[in-house]
Enzyme design. Structure first.
Site, short mmCIF file in Angstrom:
data_model
loop_
_atom_site.label_atom_id
_atom_site.label_comp_id
_atom_site.label_asym_id
_atom_site.label_seq_id
_atom_site.Cartn_x
_atom_site.Cartn_y
_atom_site.Cartn_z
N THR A 65 -54.73 27.34 39.96
CA THR A 65 -55.86 28.09 39.39
C THR A 65 -55.82 28.10 37.86
OG1 THR A 65 -55.75 29.52 41.32
CG2 THR A 65 -57.05 30.32 39.46
N LYS A 119 -44.49 42.83 33.44
CA LYS A 119 -45.23 42.82 32.18
C LYS A 119 -44.78 43.97 31.26
CE LYS A 119 -49.17 40.76 34.61
NZ LYS A 119 -50.34 41.12 35.42
N ILE A 135 -56.12 38.74 27.11
CA ILE A 135 -56.03 39.69 26.00
C ILE A 135 -54.85 39.31 25.11
CG2 ILE A 135 -55.82 42.11 25.36
CD1 ILE A 135 -56.54 42.82 28.28
N LEU A 192 -47.06 21.44 34.00
CA LEU A 192 -46.34 21.55 35.27
C LEU A 192 -47.07 22.56 36.16
CD1 LEU A 192 -42.66 21.78 33.93
CD2 LEU A 192 -44.10 19.76 34.22
#
Lengths: 436, 436
Positions: A13, A205, A136, A9
């Protein structure tokens, strides 16, 4: 075994990166996962662009609901972003019994509790390695690699845009506004950079890492969020004089009275490894009571680095649903019947560059002879250093750095140079690795 | 659910760390794994020492075969080391249907093929996160976190002893022999340091990483191995002048003609993060085609850092054998019914240190007033910097670094200082994190 069918979906980028990397490395990924992984359906409003990227290899539709409704689809990747339609799609995919892979940190930091509950009830996975620090594997490190530890704190550079701006401010003595414009011009900051520069992205985050580290629900609303917009070039300079760098850190810490969860510019001792993380790179430091300090560094954004994390999640899910339980992850990463017989090269076939130190007579013509031998062997010189001979000294040190060459060729050249009467001691050879 | 029963073979430095950490963090580990993990049997020749460490909490025996023969034992941890009895025990444990966790890099680098084949046939896991780079979850990163990538190369500082010696040589200009003696005196090198200083230990680890990265069998016999014993202090100095540091690197690289696998001293550009890894720390750089450069840093040896990796393997095995397949790893690392309600602190309750910059009148008494307010609030000053006022200037910058204090207290102190007539502009406050 039939390939795992994946529905994508949003093919912007990151989505196009996922598609490309899955194509490029499909054989190697299959050897690891034990089963092919194929994106067979893509939903994007820009169907023309989606067609151009997928080149007929996936069915392209406008509406994500078609992907979710397709019973052949095993996993749905959500790369739409935001809280609106993305949330609806993730919840529908879970309800339809699909596993979900997402890079959507905002969605998880705010609606994670609801999403994970639904997934748990339905017995599907919602994987989100790509949501924090791009390529990472920090989610994996925290959830699986450091499970022995009582985590004490985490501090991370988890927003590449702001780290790029701060690096520019320090390097070039720029003010924030100027550095931001540079970052926008170079593609490191978006036209509307608010989420990045105000610390919101980093706080999403940090919120996710906080939950994983301490076993608390995601609670973005409790995070303290301060960006870098008020930072002055002079503070960066003063900090430097005091032995510090300024970084935008996402921090979460266990204290006797509760959990800290905060994002703000921070002075960090210049000698710490994380203080030396420059440009758009990310790094996360995790402090555990058993392991001590560990650090994880890499690209925190971008098409293929983020795709790397999305695909790792696809492989995780695939491995869990194909291999027998005891061999979810093959001992040597690749399935036992998929090992390669590629040979290990003898050292003489290794290509690398060299540092050579030779004790030579301090007289005319020495250098010409040495460089003549190297030139004849096709070895080019990268840098040279000659220690000035002391008064009355008749010998000196000649140090050469070479460009890359086969070790066997270098061995022969060294033997020849060693034979020169003006080379007075055994030549020291140390290999040089640029690691770039 | 009954706890997973673990048998421990060898309770030396690492083994005692495993026992201690499992005890100390047992509740938190259980909340993550979904099931208790208990060492119920220990085999060690030194039974008195084993009894002292386990304090009656595990049955202590002399012979590992008793542990393996015990039908209640689910997992056997092998921490004996070497190729002899360790190999026999690992093979017997596999034959008896036990999962095995080992830190034995030598054994795996040399006999890995045989061991993994036997484990695969028997349907048990042989987990070995602790075999490479101690507590750093590098095996997990390579086997699971970076599965999307075609790995291009790996370069690692994977032997703490030699990195400590090289750091000492550089810092203090010492020759190898002197630095080695220092390392031995400080416990960073063993009485017989051959395996470390000759590069053998690093080559064992590089061999394992090579197999995982490229899907080739472990083949230690093909590794090129060169240690640091011939390094001279002057080469470290010359390298420095040319912008390089010398590190003992384990390198494995994919090339068009084959796989490179080599350990030797290497010049590395001083600006690379890995060049700044000092002392006994380890770091591994992995270059993947999608993710780019990633780096993993931490303690590569020691009792609890290595125990951290051993226990992570125990949790991995436990999760696979208890949770339903779809929730092998809980979304937020802890089992959904084991989440903590610990509160997130408001920013005013956060304790940290500060950088303060204030624009002040360049006149007598200013500093006394500022420091008076801080002292009254119980805030102590760590460092101070005052920009010299230019000629004719009547204002200057006063910069203070403070020790740790509650943010609420600092807010009040800032408000008071802001009220001083000699403080001429809004005070800049940036938080400071030592990250130590």
């Amino acid at each position: 075994m039939k390939a795992i069918q994946v529905g994508l979906l949003g093919i912007g980028t990151v989505g196009s990166g996922v598609f490309k990397v899955l194509q490029r490395n499909q054989e190697e990924i299959k050897r690891r996962a034990g089963r092919g992984i194929e994106i067979t359906m893509v939903a994007d409003l820009d169907t023309a662009r989606a067609e151009a990227i997928t080149g007929g290899k996936a069915k392209v539709v406008k509406d994500g609901r078609e992907v979710i409704a397709n019973p052949d689809i095993d996993i749905v990747i959500e790369l739409i972003g935001g809280y609106g339609i993305a949330r609806e799609m993730v919840m529908s995919a879970i309800a339809a019994g699909k596993h979900v892979v997402t890079a959507n940190k905002a969605l998880l930091a705010v609606h994670g509790t609801e999403i994970f509950e639904a997934a748990h009830k339905k017995g599907v996975m919602v994987a989100f390695e790509a949501a924090v620090a791009g390529g990472i594997p920090i989610i994996k490190a925290l959830r699986e690699g450091l499970t022995a530890n009582s985590i004490q704190w985490i501090a991370g550079i988890i927003n590449g845009t702001t780290n790029f701006i701060l690096s520019e401010m320090r390097d070039k003595g720029l003010d924030f506004d100027v550095a931001l414009k540079d970052a926008q011009r170079l593609g490191y900051a978006e036209a509307d950079p608010t989420f990045d520069i105000e610390g919101v992205d980093a706080a999403h985050k940090a919120t996710i890492m906080s939950a994983i580290a301490f076993g608390i629900p995601v609670q973005f609303d409790k995070a303290y969020v301060e960006g870098i917009t008020k930072l002055a070039a002079q503070d960066i300079k003063y900090a430097e004089q005091l032995g510090y760098r300024i970084k935008l850190l996402g921090i979460t810490k266990r204290t006797p009275t509760g959990i800290e969860l905060r994002v703000h510019p921070s002075l960090v001792p210049a000698k710490r490894l994380i203080a030396n993380v420059e440009g758009a790179m990310n790094a996360v430091v995790v402090q555990g009571d058993a392991v001590g300090t560990t650090l994880y560094y890499g690209k925190g954004a971008g098409s293929e680095p983020t795709a790397s994390a999305v695909i790792a999640d696809l492989v995780d899910i695939t491995r869990l649903h194909t291999a027998d339980a005891a061999h979810r992850v093959p001992h040597l990463a690749f399935q036992p019947d998929q090992m390669s017989s590629e040979k290990v090269l003898p050292m003489s076939d290794v290509v690398t560059s060299y540092y050579l130190r030779m004790r030579v007579a301090d007289e005319a013509g020495v250098l010409a002879k040495v460089t003549g031998i190297l030139a004849a062997a096709g070895i080019s010189i990268d840098a040279m250093l000659q220690r000035e001979a002391g008064e009355g000294e008749k010998q000196t040190d000649l140090i050469l750095l070479t460009h890359s060459v086969r070790e066997g060729t270098m061995n022969e050249a060294i033997a020849q140079m060693q034979g020169l009467p003006t080379v007075l001691a055994p030549i020291t050879r140390i290999r040089k690795e640029e690691l770039a």
